[in-house]
Scaffold this active site. Structure first.
Site, mmCIF file in Angstrom:
data_model
loop_
_atom_site.group_PDB
_atom_site.id
_atom_site.type_symbol
_atom_site.label_atom_id
_atom_site.label_comp_id
_atom_site.label_asym_id
_atom_site.label_seq_id
_atom_site.Cartn_x
_atom_site.Cartn_y
_atom_site.Cartn_z
ATOM 1 N N ASN A 88 -1.860 -9.746 54.530
ATOM 2 C CA ASN A 88 -1.805 -8.818 53.392
ATOM 3 C C ASN A 88 -0.824 -7.702 53.640
ATOM 4 O O ASN A 88 -0.514 -7.352 54.792
ATOM 5 C CB ASN A 88 -3.204 -8.252 53.093
ATOM 6 C CG ASN A 88 -3.492 -6.987 53.887
ATOM 7 O OD1 ASN A 88 -3.193 -5.874 53.451
ATOM 8 N ND2 ASN A 88 -4.044 -7.156 55.104
ATOM 9 N N ASN A 151 -8.703 6.102 59.153
ATOM 10 C CA ASN A 151 -7.750 4.997 59.159
ATOM 11 C C ASN A 151 -6.493 5.464 59.898
ATOM 12 O O ASN A 151 -5.623 6.121 59.316
ATOM 13 C CB ASN A 151 -7.443 4.557 57.725
ATOM 14 C CG ASN A 151 -6.521 3.356 57.677
ATOM 15 O OD1 ASN A 151 -5.817 3.075 58.648
ATOM 16 N ND2 ASN A 151 -6.504 2.659 56.558
ATOM 17 N N SER A 153 -4.610 3.198 61.390
ATOM 18 C CA SER A 153 -4.217 1.836 61.744
ATOM 19 C C SER A 153 -3.596 1.018 60.620
ATOM 20 O O SER A 153 -3.272 -0.152 60.847
ATOM 21 C CB SER A 153 -5.452 1.097 62.269
ATOM 22 O OG SER A 153 -6.588 1.345 61.459
ATOM 23 N N CYS A 154 -3.403 1.605 59.426
ATOM 24 C CA CYS A 154 -2.800 0.814 58.345
ATOM 25 C C CYS A 154 -1.398 0.385 58.773
ATOM 26 O O CYS A 154 -0.562 1.227 59.121
ATOM 27 C CB CYS A 154 -2.721 1.635 57.067
ATOM 28 S SG CYS A 154 -1.912 0.730 55.738
ATOM 29 N N ASN A 218 -7.872 -3.283 63.304
ATOM 30 C CA ASN A 218 -7.259 -3.481 61.996
ATOM 31 C C ASN A 218 -6.407 -4.747 62.118
ATOM 32 O O ASN A 218 -6.380 -5.397 63.160
ATOM 33 C CB ASN A 218 -6.408 -2.266 61.621
ATOM 34 C CG ASN A 218 -6.260 -2.120 60.107
ATOM 35 O OD1 ASN A 218 -6.020 -3.116 59.416
ATOM 36 N ND2 ASN A 218 -6.398 -0.913 59.594
ATOM 37 N N THR A 219 -5.721 -5.110 61.053
ATOM 38 C CA THR A 219 -4.912 -6.326 61.069
ATOM 39 C C THR A 219 -3.735 -6.194 62.032
ATOM 40 O O THR A 219 -3.294 -5.093 62.355
ATOM 41 C CB THR A 219 -4.387 -6.618 59.658
ATOM 42 O OG1 THR A 219 -3.807 -5.422 59.153
ATOM 43 C CG2 THR A 219 -5.491 -7.107 58.749
HETATM 44 C C1 LIG Z 1 -6.383 -7.265 51.817
HETATM 45 C C2 LIG Z 1 -6.809 -6.365 52.926
HETATM 46 C C3 LIG Z 1 -6.860 -4.997 52.708
HETATM 47 C C4 LIG Z 1 -7.257 -4.135 53.731
HETATM 48 N N1 LIG Z 1 -7.329 -2.799 53.496
HETATM 49 C C5 LIG Z 1 -7.756 -1.946 54.479
HETATM 50 C C6 LIG Z 1 -7.925 -0.571 54.231
HETATM 51 O O1 LIG Z 1 -7.722 -0.062 53.127
HETATM 52 N N2 LIG Z 1 -8.324 0.215 55.263
HETATM 53 C C7 LIG Z 1 -8.600 -0.283 56.510
HETATM 54 O O2 LIG Z 1 -8.982 0.467 57.423
HETATM 55 N N3 LIG Z 1 -8.464 -1.611 56.761
HETATM 56 C C8 LIG Z 1 -8.062 -2.447 55.781
HETATM 57 N N4 LIG Z 1 -7.977 -3.800 56.027
HETATM 58 C C9 LIG Z 1 -8.283 -4.317 57.380
HETATM 59 C C10 LIG Z 1 -9.722 -4.828 57.475
HETATM 60 O O3 LIG Z 1 -10.648 -3.793 57.277
HETATM 61 C C11 LIG Z 1 -9.992 -5.486 58.832
HETATM 62 O O4 LIG Z 1 -9.790 -4.518 59.845
HETATM 63 C C12 LIG Z 1 -9.076 -6.676 59.123
HETATM 64 O O5 LIG Z 1 -8.889 -7.452 57.960
HETATM 65 C C13 LIG Z 1 -9.635 -7.578 60.233
HETATM 66 O O6 LIG Z 1 -10.879 -8.132 59.858
HETATM 67 P P1 LIG Z 1 -11.023 -9.669 59.362
HETATM 68 O O7 LIG Z 1 -10.450 -10.524 60.420
HETATM 69 O O8 LIG Z 1 -12.507 -9.844 59.146
HETATM 70 O O9 LIG Z 1 -10.244 -9.766 58.090
HETATM 71 C C14 LIG Z 1 -7.589 -4.669 55.003
HETATM 72 C C15 LIG Z 1 -7.535 -6.061 55.209
HETATM 73 C C16 LIG Z 1 -7.159 -6.907 54.192
HETATM 74 C C17 LIG Z 1 -7.140 -8.397 54.436
#
Ligand SMILES: Cc1cc2nc3c(=O)[nH]c(=O)nc-3n(C[C@H](O)[C@H](O)[C@H](O)COP(=O)(O)O)c2cc1C
Length: 376
Positions: A88, A151, A153-154, A218-219
Site C-alpha cells: 500500500n 505513528n 513509522s509511516c 509497520n509495513t
Molecule cells: C492499507 C494500509 C494502510 C495502513 N495505514 C496505517 C496507518 O494509518 N497508520 C499506521 O500506523 N499503520 C498503518 N498501516 C500499517 C498497519 O497498521 C500494520 O502495521 C502493517 O500492515 C503490518 O501488519 P499486517 O501484516 O497485519 O498487515 C497500514 C497498512 C495498510 C496495509
C-alpha cells in the site's frame, strides 16, 4: 475452562490480546463498532493528523499472490493463488481531527470495556509541530481514548520531519515521545519503523522519551513488481510509482526478527507485535518472543474489512493452545522462547572445535588485519 484470555498491557485491561492495527479496518466509526461486535479486544484508529492528506489518484492497496506451481508473483487477481503480502501507499486518515473527536467519544461510550487506542501523527521540524502532537493527544484522550499510539513509522512521507523519517532518528523519537508524554494522561505507545539497521537504538530513544510500549512492525518499504508483458509497474499512476509498504504473510518472519531484538534488549518492557498475523499460530510467535498484545491489518482487510473470522480463529486458537499446554493466562507463555534467539556463534557446529566465530584458529581478529583485508 480455567483459562483467562484477558491481559493487562501498559496498565490497561484487554478482554483478549488481539487488536486491529491502525489501517483501513479502523478508518471509520462503523468499522470500529463492527470490530468490537466481532470480538476484537482493542482497536487502534487509523492514524489521525492535522496536516492535509490527499491520496494518490489510483488504487491505494493491492495484494501480491503467488502461484503454487510456479514462481510467478503478481498483484493480478487469478484463481488458485496464495496470498503473499499486501502492498500500500495509502496515507494516514483523510478525515480531520474534528471528524474523529465525536466518534471517539461515541465509540467509547458504547464500548466502555473495549480498548480504543488513538493513533496520531504530526511533524517534528519545529515547536509548532511538537505542539500539534500535543493537540492531537489531548483531543483524543479528552474524548476517552484509552491510549495513544505515535505513528513514527509511516513509510510514505516526502516530509523529512514526519513518519518513518522520525522513526529512523532516535533523538527525534525521544523529543516527540517526550512532548506527548508531557500532556498524556493515558499510556503512550511508539510504533516504530522496521526500516532501520538497529531497531534497538530507536526503541531506546522512545523509552528515554517515556514511551510505555513499542509497537512493531509497520509495513516494510517496498516496490510493486513490473509486469513482464507491459513493462509497467503493476500499480502505478501515470506510469509512476513510489516506495510503499509491504504487509501480510511475507513480513511475519521479518517482523519477528525485530521483535526478538527488542524483547531481548528491553526485558520487562511492553511490546505489541504486528506483521503477518492471520491465525493464532502466527500470533503465538509474537507472544512466545515476549509481546503482550498483537495487532492485525492485512488479514482483517481481506475478511469482510474488519476480520470477524480472523478474530474468531485467534480466540479459538488461543483457547485451544492454552488448554493443550495447561496455560492459565498469557503470563504462562509470554516470552518463553525469547532467549532461544542467540548470536550465530552460539549455535552448535558440525565440528565445534573447528569454528571460532568466523575467525581463524590462531585467534586473528578482523581489527588486527590490514585495511581492506577483512573481507577477502
Ligand atoms: C492499507 C494500509 C494502510 C495502513 N495505514 C496505517 C496507518 O494509518 N497508520 C499506521 O500506523 N499503520 C498503518 N498501516 C500499517 C498497519 O497498521 C500494520 O502495521 C502493517 O500492515 C503490518 O501488519 P499486517 O501484516 O497485519 O498487515 C497500514 C497498512 C495498510 C496495509
Amino acid at each position: 475452562m480455567g483459562t483467562e484470555l484477558a491481559v493487562s498491557f501498559t496498565g490497561l485491561r484487554f478482554e483478549n490480546p488481539f487488536l486491529l492495527a491502525s489501517a483501513p479496518p479502523t478508518e471509520s466509526e462503523s468499522n470500529i463498532v463492527r470490530a468490537f461486535d466481532a470480538g476484537w479486544g482493542g482497536v487502534v484508529t487509523k492514524t489521525i493528523g492535522l496536516h492535509p492528506v490527499v491520496n494518490v489518484a489510483g488504487p491505494k492497496t493491492m495484494f501480491f499472490s503467488a502461484t503454487p506451481e510456479s514462481s510467478y508473483l503478481s498483484m493480478k487477481k487469478r484463481p488458485g493463488t496464495a496470498l503473499h503480502s499486501s502492498w500500500n501507499w495509502e496515507l494516514i486518515s483523510d478525515k480531520t481531527l474534528d471528524w474523529w473527536v465525536p466518534r471517539i467519544a461515541r465509540i467509547k461510550k458504547a464500548y466502555p470495556t473495549r480498548v480504543l487506542v488513538a493513533s496520531i501523527m504530526a511533524g517534528s521540524g519545529n515547536d509548532q509541530e511538537l505542539a500539534n502532537w500535543q493537540t492531537l493527544a489531548k483531543a483524543c484522550q479528552d474524548q476517552g481514548a484509552d491510549a495513544l499510539e505515535l505513528n513514527l513509522s509511516c513509510p510514505h512521507m516526502d516530509r523529512q520531519d514526519m513518519g518513518s523519517n522520525i522513526g529512523k532518528d532516535p533523538q527525534l523519537i525521544s523529543i516527540v515521545t517526550q512532548a506527548v508524554k508531557e500532556v498524556a494522561r493515558v499510556p503512550v505507545w511508539a510504533k516504530l519503523t522496521p526500516s532501520t539497521t538497529d531497531i534497538i537504538v530507536e526503541a531506546r530513544g522512545a523509552f528515554l522519551g517515556g514511551a510505555d510500549a513499542i509497537c512493531s512492525s509497520n509495513t516494510f518499504p517496498s516496490l510493486p513488481l513490473i509486469d513482464p508483458q507491459t513493462l509497467e509497474f503493476e500499480i502505478n499512476v501515470d506510469g509512476l510509482v513510489s516506495v510503499g509498504g509491504l504487509g501480510g504473510p511475507a513480513i511475519l518472519p521479518l517482523s519477528l526478527a525485530k521483535i526478538a531484538q527488542l524483547t531481548q534488549a528491553f526485558s520487562g518492557k511492553a511490546f505489541s507485535g504486528i506483521g503477518g498475523i492471520a491465525d493464532f499460530s502466527h500470533a503465538l510467535n509474537y507472544f512466545l518472543l515476549g509481546c503482550g498484545t498483537v495487532q492485525v491489518c492485512t488479514a482483517a482487510m481481506l475478511d469482510q474489512a474488519v476480520g470477524p473470522n480472523v478474530i474468531k480463529r485467534l480466540l479459538s486458537g488461543m483457547t485451544a493452545a492454552m488448554a493443550a499446554n495447561g496455560w492459565k493466562s498469557l503470563d504462562d507463555f509470554m516470552g518463553v522462547r525469547r532467549d532461544q534467539v542467540v548470536v550465530h556463534s552460539r549455535i552448535r557446529r558440525q565440528d565445534p572445535d573447528a569454528y571460532h566465530g568466523g575467525y581463524s584458529a590462531d585467534g586473528l581478529v578482523a581489527a588486527d588485519l590490514p585495511a581492506g583485508a577483512a573481507e577477502s
